[in-house]
Design an enzyme around this catalytic site. Structure first.
Site, mmCIF file in Angstrom:
data_model
loop_
_atom_site.group_PDB
_atom_site.id
_atom_site.type_symbol
_atom_site.label_atom_id
_atom_site.label_comp_id
_atom_site.label_asym_id
_atom_site.label_seq_id
_atom_site.Cartn_x
_atom_site.Cartn_y
_atom_site.Cartn_z
ATOM 1 C CG ASP A 1 -2.124 -0.814 1.114
ATOM 2 O OD1 ASP A 1 -2.232 -1.543 0.125
ATOM 3 O OD2 ASP A 1 -2.998 -0.727 2.012
ATOM 4 C CG ASP B 1 -2.099 4.061 2.980
ATOM 5 O OD1 ASP B 1 -1.649 2.924 3.231
ATOM 6 O OD2 ASP B 1 -3.292 4.264 2.702
ATOM 7 C CD1 TRP C 1 -10.844 0.116 1.117
ATOM 8 C CD2 TRP C 1 -12.418 -1.221 1.933
ATOM 9 N NE1 TRP C 1 -10.424 -0.308 2.358
ATOM 10 C CE2 TRP C 1 -11.383 -1.132 2.881
ATOM 11 C CE3 TRP C 1 -13.531 -2.019 2.229
ATOM 12 C CZ2 TRP C 1 -11.419 -1.800 4.098
ATOM 13 C CZ3 TRP C 1 -13.551 -2.682 3.447
ATOM 14 C CH2 TRP C 1 -12.509 -2.569 4.369
ATOM 15 C CD GLU D 1 -7.912 -5.863 -1.879
ATOM 16 O OE1 GLU D 1 -9.105 -5.645 -1.656
ATOM 17 O OE2 GLU D 1 -6.990 -5.376 -1.192
ATOM 18 C CG ASP D 2 -7.380 -7.771 2.206
ATOM 19 O OD1 ASP D 2 -8.539 -7.972 1.773
ATOM 20 O OD2 ASP D 2 -7.164 -7.130 3.261
ATOM 21 C CG MET E 1 -2.398 3.849 6.709
ATOM 22 S SD MET E 1 -3.684 2.638 6.360
ATOM 23 C CE MET E 1 -5.100 3.514 6.934
ATOM 24 C CG HIS F 1 -6.038 7.134 3.783
ATOM 25 N ND1 HIS F 1 -7.183 6.495 3.379
ATOM 26 C CD2 HIS F 1 -5.182 6.162 4.183
ATOM 27 C CE1 HIS F 1 -7.025 5.180 3.523
ATOM 28 N NE2 HIS F 1 -5.823 4.956 4.020
ATOM 29 N NE ARG G 1 -12.357 3.111 2.289
ATOM 30 C CZ ARG G 1 -13.204 2.421 3.051
ATOM 31 N NH1 ARG G 1 -14.423 2.170 2.648
ATOM 32 N NH2 ARG G 1 -12.836 1.971 4.224
HETATM 33 C C1 UD2 Z 1 -6.868 -1.808 3.547
HETATM 34 C C2 UD2 Z 1 -5.653 -2.674 3.337
HETATM 35 C C3 UD2 Z 1 -5.314 -2.719 1.858
HETATM 36 C C4 UD2 Z 1 -6.476 -3.208 1.041
HETATM 37 C C5 UD2 Z 1 -7.694 -2.363 1.359
HETATM 38 C C6 UD2 Z 1 -8.964 -2.911 0.748
HETATM 39 C C7 UD2 Z 1 -4.409 -2.353 5.346
HETATM 40 C C8 UD2 Z 1 -3.325 -1.649 6.058
HETATM 41 N N1 UD2 Z 1 -4.563 -2.098 4.077
HETATM 42 O O1 UD2 Z 1 -6.469 -0.479 3.211
HETATM 43 O O2 UD2 Z 1 -4.186 -3.536 1.630
HETATM 44 O O3 UD2 Z 1 -6.702 -4.555 1.290
HETATM 45 O O4 UD2 Z 1 -7.936 -2.278 2.756
HETATM 46 O O5 UD2 Z 1 -8.953 -2.781 -0.626
HETATM 47 O O6 UD2 Z 1 -5.105 -3.149 5.923
HETATM 48 N N2 UD2 Z 1 -5.164 3.476 -3.570
HETATM 49 C C9 UD2 Z 1 -4.757 4.620 -4.276
HETATM 50 N N3 UD2 Z 1 -5.687 5.500 -4.694
HETATM 51 C C10 UD2 Z 1 -7.009 5.331 -4.444
HETATM 52 C C11 UD2 Z 1 -7.397 4.178 -3.736
HETATM 53 C C12 UD2 Z 1 -6.465 3.280 -3.292
HETATM 54 O O7 UD2 Z 1 -3.587 4.828 -4.524
HETATM 55 O O8 UD2 Z 1 -7.809 6.182 -4.848
HETATM 56 C C13 UD2 Z 1 -4.162 2.442 -3.215
HETATM 57 C C14 UD2 Z 1 -3.141 2.887 -2.217
HETATM 58 O O9 UD2 Z 1 -1.961 2.188 -2.436
HETATM 59 C C15 UD2 Z 1 -3.789 2.476 -0.928
HETATM 60 C C16 UD2 Z 1 -4.370 1.121 -1.293
HETATM 61 O O10 UD2 Z 1 -4.822 1.299 -2.626
HETATM 62 O O11 UD2 Z 1 -2.870 2.400 0.145
HETATM 63 C C17 UD2 Z 1 -5.505 0.634 -0.381
HETATM 64 O O12 UD2 Z 1 -6.531 1.587 -0.304
HETATM 65 P P1 UD2 Z 1 -6.841 2.369 1.068
HETATM 66 O O13 UD2 Z 1 -5.596 2.837 1.688
HETATM 67 O O14 UD2 Z 1 -7.873 3.407 0.794
HETATM 68 O O15 UD2 Z 1 -7.551 1.249 1.956
HETATM 69 P P2 UD2 Z 1 -7.279 0.840 3.493
HETATM 70 O O16 UD2 Z 1 -6.370 1.787 4.172
HETATM 71 O O17 UD2 Z 1 -8.549 0.551 4.143
HETATM 72 MN MN MN Z 2 -4.751 2.948 3.583
#
Ligand code: UD2
Ligand code: MN
Length: 361
Positions: free
Chosen positions: A208, A210, A270, A273-274, A300, A303, A305
């Site tokens: 990721d 972030d 969102w 997939e993981d 992290m 940020h 969504r």
């Molecule tokens: C969680 C998971 C992530 C993924 C996601 C569900 C953790 C720490 N991370 O992240 O691996 O499974 O849930 O899909 O548990 N991104 C962009 N631009 C966008 C949207 C996403 O660059 O507009 C990329 C970026 O690398 C980001 C990643 O996709 O870090 C995951 O998206 P997130 O950070 O919004 O989701 P998060 O933090 O819930």
């Molecule tokens: Mn994130």
């Protein structure tokens, strides 16, 4: 008696002839010696003598004729080449450069120019240790859209972190073009396929944008089993979110990722997939390993969504079908259009058109 004078006469004649031949030989040898083609006692120079002569001639800068064994410049170049090509020793199993937990900084004023200046040894997104052969060659794959500041913070920390681990590595940003729903998993499949066009990487880190690692003992290398590197992060009290959690940052070898047919391509938006990837790993009778909690720590960057990455309402249905779908949906069915591949100093940026979810067709 009558025979004796004949023998005597014959012997004298022969002696005369032999003497004449000897004189001619001596004359020829003296002539050759005077003209300089032969040195006394060196009628056939041995190979050792030839090398000795060549060495002293090279020192004196003499043996420059094209037919010579080597010209002095050639000999020097050969020596330099030998020094350059001395085989490097493998890097130690544990890098002596590791520093453990380090405080992280997230300065709003940070610039790409500064990060480039701090990482002069990285070129075209790639680095390898100068004085040893890395234990593994690692491609870090980062799915990305509209998160430039997060990317900058990550590059700032990740480059020195990976260099302290003495890895041969490259950082790939897979950038989704357009405004359609985000698809993290498909971007990571593309990253794997595109990175293999550059080099036969041993290990892939699915990362990721972030998440910043806090401790460089958290090794970005692949193990016998797929590895989950995020045991905990700041926002969840550094605790594992749930037992099968496999999100954020994972490490799979080239073969492990191929064995599970990569990520599914069909998860748009969102979530889910993981978990699908973890199920694929389990279906292949592999297990997930993690570093100790004190090491697998991440920050992290805060940020909200993102627009275009709304919760995937279909994820539970898709997850119930992984065991049927993994063979059909993955690396072997990943279609996309590469719009550009750029290689600024600190990363390789692959911009792709990945299409859109089928329901909006
Ligand atoms: C969680 C998971 C992530 C993924 C996601 C569900 C953790 C720490 N991370 O992240 O691996 O499974 O849930 O899909 O548990 N991104 C962009 N631009 C966008 C949207 C996403 O660059 O507009 C990329 C970026 O690398 C980001 C990643 O996709 O870090 C995951 O998206 P997130 O950070 O919004 O989701 P998060 O933090 O819930
Ligand atoms: Mn994130």
């Amino acid at each position: 008696m009558g025979l004796c004078p004949t023998v005597y006469r014959f012997t004298r004649k022969t002696k005369c002839l032999l003497l004449l031949a000897l004189c001619l030989c001596v004359l020829a040898w003296v002539a050759a010696f005077i003209s300089g083609t032969v040195k006394p006692f060196e009628l056939v120079p041995t190979q050792v003598q030839k090398w000795e002569r060549m060495g002293s001639e090279v020192e004196a800068g003499l043996n420059t004729e094209p037919g010579g064994l080597y010209t002095p410049t050639e000999l020097l170049q050969t020596k330099e080449k030998e020094e350059e090509e001395l085989p490097k020793a493998p890097c130690p199993k544990k890098s002596p450069l590791l520093r453990g937990p380090l405080p992280l900084s997230f300065e709003p004023a940070l610039t790409l120019g500064r990060v480039e200046g701090e990482n002069g040894a990285v070129s075209g997104g790639q680095y390898q240790p100068a004085d040893c052969v890395a234990q593994q060659s690692v491609a870090v794959l980062i799915p990305h859209r509209n998160r430039e500041k997060h990317l900058l913070y990550l590059l700032h920390h990740l480059h020195p972190f990976l260099q302290r681990q003495q890895l041969h590595y490259a950082i790939y940003i897979i950038h989704q073009a357009g405004e359609e729903t985000f698809n993290r998993a498909k971007l990571l499949n593309i990253g794997y396929l595109e990175a293999l066009k550059d080099y036969s990487w041993d290990c892939f880190i699915f990362h990721d944008v972030d998440l910043v690692p806090e401790n460089d003992h958290n090794l970005y290398t692949c193990d016998q089993q797929p590895k989950h590197l995020v045991v905990g992060r700041n926002s969840t009290g550094y605790k594992l979110r749930y037992k099968g959690y496999f999100g954020g940052v994972t490490a799979l070898s080239r073969q492990q990722f191929l064995k599970v047919n990569g990520f599914p391509n069909s998860y748009w938006g969102w979530g889910g997939e993981d978990d699908d990837l973890r199920k694929r790993v389990e279906l292949q009778r592999m297990s997930v390993v993690r570093p100790p909690a004190a090491i697998g720590r991440y920050t992290m960057v805060f940020h909200q969504r993102d627009n275009g990455n709304e919760v995937n309402k279909d994820r539970m249905r898709l997850l119930s079908k992984t065991s049927d779908m993994w063979k059909k949906d993955g690396l072997n069915s990943c279609t996309y259009q590469t719009l550009s591949v750029e290689r600024p100093p600190l990363y390789i940026n692959v911009t792709v058109n990945i299409g859109k979810p089928p329901s909006t067709h």
